[in-house]
Design an enzyme around this catalytic site. Structure first.
Site, PDB file in Angstrom:
ATOM      1  N   GLU A 127      36.072  37.208  43.596  1.00  0.00           N
ATOM      2  CA  GLU A 127      37.465  37.657  43.709  1.00  0.00           C
ATOM      3  C   GLU A 127      38.254  36.721  44.625  1.00  0.00           C
ATOM      4  O   GLU A 127      39.391  36.345  44.327  1.00  0.00           O
ATOM      5  CB  GLU A 127      37.507  39.089  44.270  1.00  0.00           C
ATOM      6  CG  GLU A 127      38.924  39.604  44.411  1.00  0.00           C
ATOM      7  CD  GLU A 127      39.002  40.905  45.199  1.00  0.00           C
ATOM      8  OE1 GLU A 127      38.076  41.743  45.092  1.00  0.00           O
ATOM      9  OE2 GLU A 127      39.991  41.070  45.942  1.00  0.00           O
ATOM     10  N   THR A 163      40.045  42.919  48.044  1.00  0.00           N
ATOM     11  CA  THR A 163      40.326  44.344  47.793  1.00  0.00           C
ATOM     12  C   THR A 163      39.297  45.287  48.411  1.00  0.00           C
ATOM     13  O   THR A 163      39.612  46.431  48.707  1.00  0.00           O
ATOM     14  CB  THR A 163      40.385  44.618  46.274  1.00  0.00           C
ATOM     15  OG1 THR A 163      39.194  44.098  45.688  1.00  0.00           O
ATOM     16  CG2 THR A 163      41.606  43.991  45.653  1.00  0.00           C
TER      17      THR A 163
HETATM   18 FE1  F3S Z   1      39.807  47.094  41.238  1.00  0.00          FE
HETATM   19 FE2  F3S Z   1      39.585  48.405  43.358  1.00  0.00          FE
HETATM   20 FE3  F3S Z   1      37.792  48.595  41.603  1.00  0.00          FE
HETATM   21  S1  F3S Z   1      40.245  46.378  43.159  1.00  0.00           S
HETATM   22  S2  F3S Z   1      37.803  46.659  40.626  1.00  0.00           S
HETATM   23  S3  F3S Z   1      39.868  49.255  41.434  1.00  0.00           S
HETATM   24  S4  F3S Z   1      37.467  48.600  43.728  1.00  0.00           S
END
Ligand code: F3S
Length: 686
Positions: A127, A163
């Site tokens: 990421e 994230t």
């Molecule tokens: Fe997206 Fe959050 Fe899952 S960034 S992949 S929703 S942990």
């Protein structure tokens, strides 16, 4: 064994979406072309294997892919990789998680605006690489605040985060960067799903002794979850499949929590829980009856409650930053209390007012569904109930606990939900010269005065001390009896004695006359403050609470051996201690004094005793009498003086009139008057 599953465990929105897209692509392609992902689509080997069986291949890099379809996994791809895929005429299906895509957009924009992009996350994580790959200039990556000092930072820095970063780490890194740059733009791109899972795992882990975290070992998200559980105090096991579960982990354990990383499918969680259920029956007999922690009956599968503006909720502090406090309010989003909303008395830093784990009511000010945050106020929730509590405390003479916030002119400011003032004279029973060490302490207070209209509250800690003192005094007085010898600590010396603490702050008076068997001029001759001594309880007055103490009664009485050491008529040396009108007191031994009457001070008549002796003078004395019962000894200096030799006595001369009896020497009347007689005779004869 009770198994508690965290409400939000397993696939997050982004992962589920990526898998749905991948499966749909597999169906669409129908095996006519190879389908690839660069790296596993999610960090879960079981899921990856299952998809591989359906035709989704994992390529290490684009060199391994010549044609077919490329599914971009939820982590996203750098621009360069996408261009390369285009050059190879690959069909690209984008399954990048929308949250990650947003981070990429922000990073690109920051770069375009001339900000040096700094990503808080794990170097080489797909990421992070994808975000870096969208910025046209060189970007920086740090994993912790400690790395900031080694960075070469520009004037303008744009900060975003991976994230799955823990919020604490993100905030620490941001603080460290802000301290070093002139201008910064900060985007908290932490995924709410990730925060939510970490928060729930942390809360659950606080209530159970054992946590099972299911997820890929290479998943950052799962690793953070396990770390949160460990920090919360639970014994934590990270597993990738049910086969890794071991009986021993749960032996004697009554409650076990289960959570799962964002890449963990539901069927895997079910499988793990199913296996654990099987352990239950085996271990039922082995359970030790471990207590279920309070609140353990909470059903983690229940939906989160709805929130409304103006509602008062219970907030538990999970993170404290100088400017804001992050709280758990049992809602799907975290709550934030800005510094100004923490306390009735402004604080310099939120860290001065609250700490992690504190729980208190907070009022919902604003719910931002877009950002997924709830703005709260501790101050307003407290104010609402403060006046009621203050009134009750005043009416019923209750003690309120509150933290001293500030020293001001004439006293202290205390946070009792509203601003409370403690006059310096009411800070303590004794005079407190320096109030500053009291700031920050949590103390008990009585309400002296309150005026809700004028928002005025006057408090007293002194009254609390006095109340406590009285209680302690009652208890101590119930325990002690006359004649009892107790331990004490000298607290204060005065000209007339010493105040001695005989337990729990209860003080008795040790009069100067009770300090020693000898005469004590000032208590400081015998004692110092903080001396630890044994004292005898002489008297207790329950009405006034006065306690009289004696030190000398605990010491040997020197008068008991007076008759052994001294005898009547004995001449000894003594020291004059006091000179009074009627004589002088003379010390014969420690604690033994006798009196020499003024008439006994010298071998001559003495007008004033001080003409004969002076205090401090050592003189020989003769013991005239001893009365041990009355503790009296009569002394004489005169008698002890060497006898002066008496001058020889002259016999007195007796002045005696000798009456001569000799007739011849007698003077007769005739001798004296004979001629006269003759003359008178002749006249008559004529
Ligand atoms: Fe997206 Fe959050 Fe899952 S960034 S992949 S929703 S942990």
């Amino acid at each position: 064994m009770n198994i508690h599953r965290a409400a939000h465990a397993g696939f997050c929105f982004g992962v589920k979406r990526a898998l749905d897209i991948a499966e749909q692509t597999i169906r669409d392609v129908g095996g006519q072309k190879p389908i690839y992902t660069l790296g596993p689509i999610i960090h879960n080997p079981l899921v990856v294997e299952r998809l591989a069986q359906q035709g989704l291949k994992v390529a290490g890099d684009l060199g391994e892919v010549e044609d077919g379809v490329l599914v971009v996994r939820s982590h996203g791809l750098p621009l360069a990789a996408l261009s390369q895929a285009k050059e190879k005429s690959l069909r690209v299906v984008d399954a990048t998680c929308p949250f990650v895509a947003r981070s990429q957009r922000l990073a690109r924009r920051l770069g375009e605006e001339g900000y040096q992009v700094l990503i808080i996350g794990e170097e080489n994580h797909p990421e992070v690489l994808a975000i870096q790959g969208t910025v046209q200039m060189e970007s920086l990556v740090i994993g912790s605040a400690g790395e900031v000092s080694g960075l070469k930072l520009g004037k303008k820095v744009g900060i975003i985060s991976q994230t799955t970063q823990p919020l604490q780490n993100f905030l620490e890194c941001v603080s460290a960067v802000l301290a070093r740059v002139e201008e910064a733009k900060v985007f908290r791109t932490i995924c709410p799903a990730s925060t939510e899972r970490q928060k729930e795992a942390w809360l659950l882990a606080q209530q159970v002794p054992v946590m099972v975290v299911i997820g890929g070992r290479s998943s950052a998200n799962t690793a953070h979850l396990a770390e949160s559980c460990r920090l919360a105090g639970a014994r934590t096991y990270l597993i990738e499949s049910a086969a890794e579960l071991q009986h021993e982990w749960f032996r004697g354990v009554k409650d076990v929590g289960v959570t799962a990383g964002a890449s963990t499918p539901n069927w895997l969680i079910e499988e793990v829980i199913g296996t654990m259920e099987e352990f239950k029956s085996d271990q039922a007999k082995e359970q030790t009856g471990q207590e279920t922690p309070e609140g353990m009956n909470q059903n983690y599968d229940q939906p989160m409650p709805e929130l409304a503006q103006g509602q008062t909720v219970t907030a538990r502090v999970v993170q404290v930053q100088p400017d804001e406090v992050m709280v758990d309010i049992g809602y799907k989003s975290e709550g934030i209390i800005p510094k100004r909303e923490i306390s009735a008395i402004p604080v310099e830093s939120a860290q001065d007012a609250v700490k992690v784990g504190d729980t208190f009511p907070a009022k919902v000010l604003k719910i931002n569904t877009e950002e997924g945050t709830v703005l709260l106020s501790k101050r307003r929730a407290e104010e609402e109930s403060a006046w009621e509590r203050l009134k009750e405390a005043k009416d019923k003479n209750l003690t309120l606990e509150a933290r001293v916030r500030e020293q001001v002119k004439g006293g202290l400011l205390v946070d009792v939900g509203v601003r409370g003032f403690v006059p310096a004279s009411h800070v303590s029973r004794g005079f407190v010269k320096d109030l500053s060490p009291i700031v920050g302490q949590t103390l008990g207070f009585k309400v002296l005065e309150m005026d809700e209209g004028r928002k005025n509250v006057v408090l007293s800690h002194k009254l609390v001390e006095e109340e406590e003192m009285n209680k302690a005094r009652e208890q101590v007085m119930a325990k002690i009896k006359k004649g009892m010898i107790v331990d004490g600590v000298v607290k204060r010396l005065t000209s007339f004695g010493a105040f001695v603490d005989i337990g729990d702050g209860v003080e008795g008076l040790l009069h100067v006359s009770e300090m020693a068997w000898h005469r004590v001029g000032h208590p400081s001759e015998v004692l110092s403050e903080n001396d630890t001594i044994k004292v005898m309880v002489l008297d207790i007055d329950p009405a006034s609470g006065h306690i009289s103490l004696s030190l000398k009664q605990t010491l040997p009485d020197p008068w008991t051996k007076v008759t052994r050491d001294f005898k009547v008529d004995q001449i000894v040396q003594g020291e004059v201690t006091r000179v009074v009108d009627f004589g002088a007191f003379i010390k014969l031994a420690e604690g033994v004094e006798g009196l020499a009457h003024i008439s006994q001070l010298a071998d001559h008549r003495v007008e004033k005793a001080s003409d004969a002796v002076q205090p401090g003078q050592v003189v020989p004395v003769k013991i005239l009498s001893i009365d041990p019962q009355a503790k009296r000894i009569s002394l004489s200096i005169r008698e002890a003086l060497p006898k002066k030799p008496e001058p020889p006595r002259e016999r007195p001369v007796r002045q005696e009139t000798v009456l001569v009896q000799d007739q011849e020497d007698r003077v007769t009347l005739g001798d004296m008057f004979g001629k006269l007689f003759e003359e008178h005779r002749g006249e008559k004869s004529e």
